[in-house]
Design a protein around this motif. Structure first.
Motif, PDB file in Angstrom:
ATOM      1  N   VAL A   1      37.737  54.631  23.122  1.00 44.87           N
ATOM      2  CA  VAL A   1      38.143  55.252  24.389  1.00 44.87           C
ATOM      3  C   VAL A   1      37.487  56.626  24.533  1.00 44.87           C
ATOM      4  O   VAL A   1      36.973  56.974  25.597  1.00 44.87           O
ATOM      5  N   ARG A   2      37.459  57.412  23.444  1.00 44.09           N
ATOM      6  CA  ARG A   2      36.782  58.717  23.506  1.00 44.09           C
ATOM      7  C   ARG A   2      35.294  58.533  23.784  1.00 44.09           C
ATOM      8  O   ARG A   2      34.694  59.289  24.543  1.00 44.09           O
ATOM      9  N   GLY A   3      34.686  57.537  23.172  1.00 41.68           N
ATOM     10  CA  GLY A   3      33.275  57.262  23.401  1.00 41.68           C
ATOM     11  C   GLY A   3      32.987  56.873  24.839  1.00 41.68           C
ATOM     12  O   GLY A   3      31.939  57.208  25.390  1.00 41.68           O
ATOM     13  N   LEU A   4      33.922  56.161  25.445  1.00 43.68           N
ATOM     14  CA  LEU A   4      33.745  55.755  26.841  1.00 43.68           C
ATOM     15  C   LEU A   4      33.745  56.950  27.790  1.00 43.68           C
ATOM     16  O   LEU A   4      33.258  56.848  28.913  1.00 43.68           O
ATOM     17  N   GLY A   5      34.264  58.075  27.337  1.00 42.97           N
ATOM     18  CA  GLY A   5      34.272  59.283  28.153  1.00 42.97           C
ATOM     19  C   GLY A   5      32.880  59.746  28.544  1.00 42.97           C
ATOM     20  O   GLY A   5      32.717  60.448  29.531  1.00 42.97           O
ATOM     21  N   GLY A   6      31.871  59.370  27.789  1.00 41.03           N
ATOM     22  CA  GLY A   6      30.501  59.766  28.105  1.00 41.03           C
ATOM     23  C   GLY A   6      29.671  58.643  28.705  1.00 41.03           C
ATOM     24  O   GLY A   6      28.484  58.826  28.957  1.00 41.03           O
ATOM     25  N   GLN A   7      30.280  57.499  28.926  1.00 44.13           N
ATOM     26  CA  GLN A   7      29.565  56.341  29.488  1.00 44.13           C
ATOM     27  C   GLN A   7      29.776  56.283  30.999  1.00 44.13           C
ATOM     28  O   GLN A   7      30.718  56.869  31.521  1.00 44.13           O
ATOM     29  N   HIS A   8      28.931  55.555  31.676  1.00 45.85           N
ATOM     30  CA  HIS A   8      29.044  55.387  33.119  1.00 45.85           C
ATOM     31  C   HIS A   8      29.892  54.143  33.383  1.00 45.85           C
ATOM     32  O   HIS A   8      29.403  53.017  33.292  1.00 45.85           O
ATOM     33  N   LEU A   9      31.161  54.363  33.703  1.00 47.01           N
ATOM     34  CA  LEU A   9      32.089  53.253  33.909  1.00 47.01           C
ATOM     35  C   LEU A   9      32.097  52.804  35.358  1.00 47.01           C
ATOM     36  O   LEU A   9      32.081  53.630  36.270  1.00 47.01           O
ATOM     37  N   LYS A  10      32.143  51.509  35.552  1.00 45.74           N
ATOM     38  CA  LYS A  10      32.258  50.918  36.884  1.00 45.74           C
ATOM     39  C   LYS A  10      33.713  50.532  37.115  1.00 45.74           C
ATOM     40  O   LYS A  10      34.532  50.545  36.197  1.00 45.74           O
ATOM     41  N   SER A  11      34.040  50.170  38.341  1.00 45.65           N
ATOM     42  CA  SER A  11      35.428  49.834  38.666  1.00 45.65           C
ATOM     43  C   SER A  11      35.926  48.641  37.844  1.00 45.65           C
ATOM     44  O   SER A  11      37.086  48.616  37.430  1.00 45.65           O
ATOM     45  N   ASP A  12      35.064  47.662  37.566  1.00 39.17           N
ATOM     46  CA  ASP A  12      35.469  46.527  36.724  1.00 39.17           C
ATOM     47  C   ASP A  12      35.821  46.980  35.314  1.00 39.17           C
ATOM     48  O   ASP A  12      36.760  46.458  34.698  1.00 39.17           O
ATOM     49  N   ASP A  13      35.084  47.942  34.791  1.00 45.63           N
ATOM     50  CA  ASP A  13      35.366  48.476  33.460  1.00 45.63           C
ATOM     51  C   ASP A  13      36.727  49.154  33.435  1.00 45.63           C
ATOM     52  O   ASP A  13      37.515  48.960  32.506  1.00 45.63           O
ATOM     53  N   CYS A  14      37.008  49.923  34.476  1.00 47.56           N
ATOM     54  CA  CYS A  14      38.286  50.626  34.569  1.00 47.56           C
ATOM     55  C   CYS A  14      39.451  49.639  34.682  1.00 47.56           C
ATOM     56  O   CYS A  14      40.500  49.838  34.058  1.00 47.56           O
ATOM     57  N   ARG A  15      39.257  48.581  35.450  1.00 47.39           N
ATOM     58  CA  ARG A  15      40.306  47.550  35.566  1.00 47.39           C
ATOM     59  C   ARG A  15      40.569  46.890  34.219  1.00 47.39           C
ATOM     60  O   ARG A  15      41.712  46.652  33.844  1.00 47.39           O
ATOM     61  N   ALA A  16      39.516  46.593  33.482  1.00 48.94           N
ATOM     62  CA  ALA A  16      39.673  45.971  32.166  1.00 48.94           C
ATOM     63  C   ALA A  16      40.447  46.887  31.223  1.00 48.94           C
ATOM     64  O   ALA A  16      41.322  46.428  30.478  1.00 48.94           O
ATOM     65  N   LEU A  17      40.170  48.170  31.275  1.00 49.07           N
ATOM     66  CA  LEU A  17      40.902  49.122  30.434  1.00 49.07           C
ATOM     67  C   LEU A  17      42.365  49.224  30.844  1.00 49.07           C
ATOM     68  O   LEU A  17      43.251  49.332  29.997  1.00 49.07           O
ATOM     69  N   THR A  18      42.619  49.192  32.143  1.00 49.03           N
ATOM     70  CA  THR A  18      43.992  49.276  32.646  1.00 49.03           C
ATOM     71  C   THR A  18      44.813  48.066  32.217  1.00 49.03           C
ATOM     72  O   THR A  18      45.985  48.194  31.863  1.00 49.03           O
ATOM     73  N   LYS A  19      44.191  46.895  32.201  1.00 50.39           N
ATOM     74  CA  LYS A  19      44.886  45.660  31.848  1.00 50.39           C
ATOM     75  C   LYS A  19      45.011  45.447  30.336  1.00 50.39           C
ATOM     76  O   LYS A  19      45.749  44.570  29.902  1.00 50.39           O
ATOM     77  N   ALA A  20      44.314  46.231  29.549  1.00 58.12           N
ATOM     78  CA  ALA A  20      44.319  46.043  28.091  1.00 58.12           C
ATOM     79  C   ALA A  20      45.710  46.258  27.514  1.00 58.12           C
ATOM     80  O   ALA A  20      46.508  47.039  28.040  1.00 58.12           O
ATOM     81  N   ASP A  21      45.994  45.565  26.430  1.00 58.78           N
ATOM     82  CA  ASP A  21      47.275  45.692  25.727  1.00 58.78           C
ATOM     83  C   ASP A  21      47.312  47.033  24.998  1.00 58.78           C
ATOM     84  O   ASP A  21      46.521  47.279  24.088  1.00 58.78           O
ATOM     85  N   HIS A  22      48.239  47.904  25.392  1.00 57.25           N
ATOM     86  CA  HIS A  22      48.363  49.232  24.792  1.00 57.25           C
ATOM     87  C   HIS A  22      49.550  49.315  23.838  1.00 57.25           C
ATOM     88  O   HIS A  22      49.896  50.395  23.384  1.00 57.25           O
ATOM     89  N   SER A  23      50.199  48.211  23.562  1.00 52.89           N
ATOM     90  CA  SER A  23      51.449  48.249  22.803  1.00 52.89           C
ATOM     91  C   SER A  23      51.276  48.720  21.366  1.00 52.89           C
ATOM     92  O   SER A  23      52.249  49.123  20.730  1.00 52.89           O
ATOM     93  N   ALA A  24      50.066  48.711  20.830  1.00 53.18           N
ATOM     94  CA  ALA A  24      49.846  49.136  19.447  1.00 53.18           C
ATOM     95  C   ALA A  24      50.132  50.625  19.257  1.00 53.18           C
ATOM     96  O   ALA A  24      50.539  51.040  18.179  1.00 53.18           O
ATOM     97  N   SER A  25      49.951  51.413  20.298  1.00 53.75           N
ATOM     98  CA  SER A  25      50.124  52.856  20.160  1.00 53.75           C
ATOM     99  C   SER A  25      50.304  53.500  21.526  1.00 53.75           C
ATOM    100  O   SER A  25      49.512  53.249  22.432  1.00 53.75           O
TER     101      SER A  25
END
Length: 160
Positions: free
Chosen positions: A123-147
């Protein structure tokens, strides 16, 4: 019977703050045996990532002085023996935006089977990448229950 007690830093093979930056001239002379299939400067990059404290890790300016470390960072992100090596390599990829880095980081960030420490680095590495709306949606839908910290990091990435 003699018992030897070694300092924790020696056992963990960690570097001090002064050991984290390798001059570019030295880094170019580092080679890895062909049998590991690692890019040539992987040892120097690994040394840079081995600081004991996260605040002692190389800055963006130090990465620029080193040169293009994207290949060794990508290799370490996928092949690092320890989670902290993979996490730090993924985090450092924010200084080297590319399609390959973004794909690797997205895959790690959304994979619930990946250790949450590695996911946080992604996630920190993605801070320097060029994210598209599909990438953001995938991150939003990801399972965050681990932490809960993973969810906070994703929210911070997407919402600033």
């Amino acid at each position: 019977m003699m018992i030897f007690i070694l300092p924790f830093a020696i056992l963990m093979n960690t570097a001090t703050a002064s050991d984290t930056v390798v001059p570019a001239a030295t880094a170019k002379n580092v080679t890895v045996s062909a049998s590991t299939e690692a890019p040539e400067p992987v040892t120097a990059v690994k040394r840079m990532l081995s600081a004991h404290h996260p605040e002692d890790l190389p800055t963006g300016e130090e990465w620029r002085q080193f040169g293009d470390a994207s290949a060794p960072l990508l290799w370490l992100a996928e092949n690092g023996r320890l989670n902290y090596e993979r996490e730090r390599a993924m985090s450092a990829l924010r200084h080297y935006p590319s399609a390959a880095a973004k794909q690797l980081l997205l895959k790690a960030a959304i994979d619930p089977e990946t250790h949450f420490l590695v996911r946080m680095g992604a996630v920190r590495g993605l801070g320097g990448q060029h994210l598209k709306s599909d990438d953001c949606r995938a991150l939003t839908k990801a399972d965050h229950s681990a932490s809960k910290y993973l969810k906070q990091a994703i929210d911070k990435l997407l919402n600033g």
